[in-house]
Design an enzyme around this catalytic site. Structure first.
Site, PDB file in Angstrom:
ATOM      1  N   TRP A   1     -23.088  69.811 -37.014  1.00 21.10           N
ATOM      2  CA  TRP A   1     -23.454  68.641 -37.888  1.00 21.10           C
ATOM      3  C   TRP A   1     -22.354  68.426 -38.881  1.00 21.10           C
ATOM      4  CZ3 TRP A   1     -26.375  65.536 -35.545  1.00 21.10           C
ATOM      5  CH2 TRP A   1     -27.366  66.043 -34.734  1.00 21.10           C
TER       6      TRP A   1
ATOM      7  N   ASP B   1     -25.884  68.089 -46.712  1.00 17.73           N
ATOM      8  CA  ASP B   1     -26.803  67.565 -45.647  1.00 17.73           C
ATOM      9  C   ASP B   1     -27.729  68.871 -45.718  1.00 17.73           C
ATOM     10  OD1 ASP B   1     -28.093  67.230 -43.521  1.00 17.73           O
ATOM     11  OD2 ASP B   1     -26.030  67.210 -42.162  1.00 17.73           O
TER      12      ASP B   1
ATOM     13  N   LYS C   1     -37.757  67.250 -40.095  1.00 17.94           N
ATOM     14  CA  LYS C   1     -38.072  68.335 -39.859  1.00 17.94           C
ATOM     15  C   LYS C   1     -38.943  68.953 -40.758  1.00 17.94           C
ATOM     16  CE  LYS C   1     -33.319  68.178 -38.273  1.00 17.94           C
ATOM     17  NZ  LYS C   1     -33.488  68.248 -36.733  1.00 17.94           N
TER      18      LYS C   1
HETATM   19  C1  PLP Z   1     -28.211  69.226 -40.105  1.00 16.11           C
HETATM   20  C2  PLP Z   1     -28.466  67.928 -39.483  1.00 16.11           C
HETATM   21  N1  PLP Z   1     -27.470  66.825 -39.989  1.00 16.11           N
HETATM   22  C3  PLP Z   1     -27.810  65.617 -39.580  1.00 16.11           C
HETATM   23  C4  PLP Z   1     -28.662  65.426 -38.228  1.00 16.11           C
HETATM   24  C5  PLP Z   1     -28.924  63.941 -37.723  1.00 16.11           C
HETATM   25  O1  PLP Z   1     -29.810  63.439 -38.109  1.00 16.11           O
HETATM   26  P1  PLP Z   1     -30.388  62.110 -37.464  1.00 16.11           P
HETATM   27  O2  PLP Z   1     -30.779  62.263 -35.917  1.00 16.11           O
HETATM   28  O3  PLP Z   1     -31.455  61.719 -38.251  1.00 16.11           O
HETATM   29  O4  PLP Z   1     -29.554  60.989 -37.566  1.00 16.11           O
HETATM   30  C6  PLP Z   1     -29.352  66.441 -37.766  1.00 16.11           C
HETATM   31  C7  PLP Z   1     -30.473  66.343 -36.734  1.00 16.11           C
HETATM   32  O5  PLP Z   1     -30.957  67.188 -36.157  1.00 16.11           O
HETATM   33  C8  PLP Z   1     -29.279  67.630 -38.250  1.00 16.11           C
HETATM   34  O6  PLP Z   1     -29.971  68.772 -38.051  1.00 16.11           O
END
Ligand code: PLP
Length: 359
Positions: free
Chosen positions: A100, A170, A194
């Site tokens: 991520w 994040d 989540k």
């Molecule tokens: C730590 C993290 N950042 C970003 C995201 C991306 O999120 P989204 O699918 O809402 O764009 C996720 C998705 O699981 C994630 O776990």
């Protein structure tokens, strides 16, 4: 009873499912469904106001911070952040600790320079690199507090607080799961699906003082200041998703807030990691134990046939969502706020039983 360890969208409190389904039929005795009320009605304004107030209260924020509910998932924040905070000729610092943060880095490079201050890519992100220096010239430092796929989680934020540049995080997979000094962050974002609610909405907490400093033109919907001015209603917000967040935040408050859920989350994590560490047939994938995530617990077996067998055992016992992400393999059990301790007990009993038979 199902035991849902999915990484997201994921389990929410039972009461929230109950209340949300009642609101679909008749919201607050209005005779209307939550799905059919206009976002500019008093009925929905009350939901948005309460959701924002609950985030502020649970995170103990101060007046510098604004709370926004936005569309586009956390992935939109990967580019909206540099778009708002970084000029073309400026630099932002990023820690690279998993899939991520890697994605966040890729998007930031579209808007300015990125300095990756530490990376564990070479070792498939099985630890958190702690030797790094953040240049004072960085416009901000971006971290991923919990890497959902690789199962590593920062437990000490001191080096980030001390970096002396605006701090961006994040927190998609561990927001409101443990006590953190949220005020010390200048921008926090999280896909809600989540720990906070249904898919389709993002929580963004931003210190207003860091905005308005870039010289590029921003599309209206991309400029955080417009969302602040319009109370997260610049356009039609994801009404139902915000409502589910509000219910989940209410549930968390009633439970005793972040400190109370942290105590439960610690118990769940300990139970599962103790099982992994004591049963030789299972192996944790994060080599640095102090970096292990309490939200996404990743583990494997040496033998992939045995892994398949254990997955079948899980399925037969209503344990779902434990298959690991393809880049790590094996298993990933997500222990988000709403997952009861009871479910972790069921999983660990299955693991012990399996280990006895196969070990
Ligand atoms: C730590 C993290 N950042 C970003 C995201 C991306 O999120 P989204 O699918 O809402 O764009 C996720 C998705 O699981 C994630 O776990």
């Amino acid at each position: 009873m199902m035991h849902n360890f999915d990484a997201g969208p994921s389990i929410l409190p039972k009461e929230v499912f109950q209340q949300a389904s009642e609101a679909i039929l008749n919201y607050n005795n209005s005779g209307l469904s939550i799905l059919e009320i206009g976002h500019r009605t008093d009925l929905f304004q009350a939901v948005m106001d309460e959701a924002i107030a609950l985030v502020k209260e649970l995170m103990q924020l101060d007046d510098r911070h604004e709370v926004l509910f936005l569309h586009g998932g956390a992935s939109t924040q990967f580019f909206q952040i540099p778009m708002n905070l970084l000029n073309d000729n400026e630099m932002a610092a990023y820690t690279e600790t998993g899939t991520w943060s890697g994605k966040a880095i890729k998007e930031a490079k579209l808007f300015g320079h990125v300095e990756v201050v530490c990376s564990a890519k070479e070792s498939n992100y099985n630890y958190l690199p702690k030797q790094f220096t953040v240049p004072k010239t960085a416009k901000y430092l971006h971290i991923t507090s919990n890497e959902t796929i690789h199962g590593v989680q920062w437990h000490d934020f001191t080096p980030f607080y001390e970096a002396g540049v605006p701090l961006v995080a994040d927190m998609s997979s561990d927001i409101l799961s443990r006590v953190i000094d949220f005020k010390k962050f200048d921008l926090i974002y999280a896909g809600a699906q989540k720990n906070v609610g249904a898919a389709g909405v993002n929580i963004v907490v931003v210190n207003k003082n860091i905005l308005g400093k870039v010289n590029r033109k921003l599309p209206t919907m991309m400029d955080y200041r417009n969302h602040i001015e319009n109370g997260s209603m610049l356009n039609t917000p994801p009404v139902f998703a915000v409502y589910v967040c509000m219910l989940t935040l209410r549930w968390l408050k009633q439970l005793g807030g972040v400190a109370a859920i942290e105590a439960i989350n610690n118990q769940k994590g300990k139970l599962l990691y103790d099982a992994i560490d004591s049963l030789p047939v299972f192996k944790g994938t994060v080599i640095a134990k102090e970096d292990r995530s309490l939200m996404n617990v990743c583990f494997v077996m040496d033998n992939t046939d045995l892994e398949k067998e254990f997955l079948t055992v899980c399925k037969q016992n209503n344990v779902v969502g434990v298959k690991g992400h393809r880049s790590v393999g094996g298993f990933r059990a997500s222990l988000y706020n709403a997952l009861p301790l009871e479910s972790v007990k069921v999983l660990t009993e299955l693991m012990k039983d399996f280990a006895n038979k196969k070990g």
